[in-house]
Design a protein around this motif. Sequence first.
Motif, mmCIF file in Angstrom:
data_model
loop_
_atom_site.group_PDB
_atom_site.id
_atom_site.type_symbol
_atom_site.label_atom_id
_atom_site.label_comp_id
_atom_site.label_asym_id
_atom_site.label_seq_id
_atom_site.Cartn_x
_atom_site.Cartn_y
_atom_site.Cartn_z
ATOM 1 N N CYS A 208 23.976 -7.728 22.530
ATOM 2 C CA CYS A 208 23.139 -6.586 22.910
ATOM 3 C C CYS A 208 22.697 -5.814 21.669
ATOM 4 O O CYS A 208 23.517 -5.512 20.796
ATOM 5 C CB CYS A 208 23.892 -5.663 23.861
ATOM 6 S SG CYS A 208 22.965 -4.149 24.260
ATOM 7 N N CYS B 80 22.217 -5.778 27.120
ATOM 8 C CA CYS B 80 23.148 -6.220 28.148
ATOM 9 C C CYS B 80 22.727 -5.677 29.501
ATOM 10 O O CYS B 80 22.631 -6.406 30.477
ATOM 11 C CB CYS B 80 24.571 -5.802 27.786
ATOM 12 S SG CYS B 80 24.866 -4.034 27.751
ATOM 13 N N CYS C 238 21.340 0.262 28.025
ATOM 14 C CA CYS C 238 21.149 0.079 26.587
ATOM 15 C C CYS C 238 19.684 0.068 26.196
ATOM 16 O O CYS C 238 19.318 0.584 25.147
ATOM 17 C CB CYS C 238 21.852 -1.190 26.125
ATOM 18 S SG CYS C 238 23.629 -0.937 26.017
ATOM 19 N N CYS D 270 24.665 -1.889 22.180
ATOM 20 C CA CYS D 270 26.123 -1.674 22.182
ATOM 21 C C CYS D 270 26.903 -2.831 21.566
ATOM 22 O O CYS D 270 28.104 -2.711 21.357
ATOM 23 C CB CYS D 270 26.602 -1.417 23.606
ATOM 24 S SG CYS D 270 26.529 -2.866 24.672
#
Length: 165
Positions: A120, A139, A144, A123
Amino acid sequence: MTAFHWHDHHFINRQAALDFANMVVWRGQSGREQDRGRSPENLAAWAAFGDLPSPVSSVDRCVEVREAIDGFFRAGTGWPLLVSLYAETLNRDRDPFLSTILHQAMALAFSPDAKRVRVCGNCGWLFIDRTRNANKRWCIAGLCGSRTKARRYYARKKQQLSAST
Ligand SMILES: [Zn+2]
């Protein structure tokens, strides 16, 4: 010490090996990285939430296995280490928690999904990109993706502000 509260989104992959690696969030980002798997309470709570057998091994052993899984799926490194941990766990440890996770790691490594594991952009979690174009960047897009966009928006605003003052 109370255990970390795990939620559904901590199991985004429904794949024990990748979700296990994702006990670390913002991995490698200095000052931000959080490892939620460093206590027996957190590990036990995670296992219960994920419907897995309770961990028998030490926290250090769990972290060792987790980092081997992460290294392999994130960077493609450490295959021999992963295989030997799997063999050891099956032969000696008799920890159904780690053997289940390592078994899932092996199953994933030999499945077509292995090529679809991504990191991702926000994160740092591992996720399986099942989109047709294989171009998923976050993700959870709603979490995100929007956070990344908000950050860019504020960075732009700040730039405009400093340019006009
Ligand atoms: Zn993310």
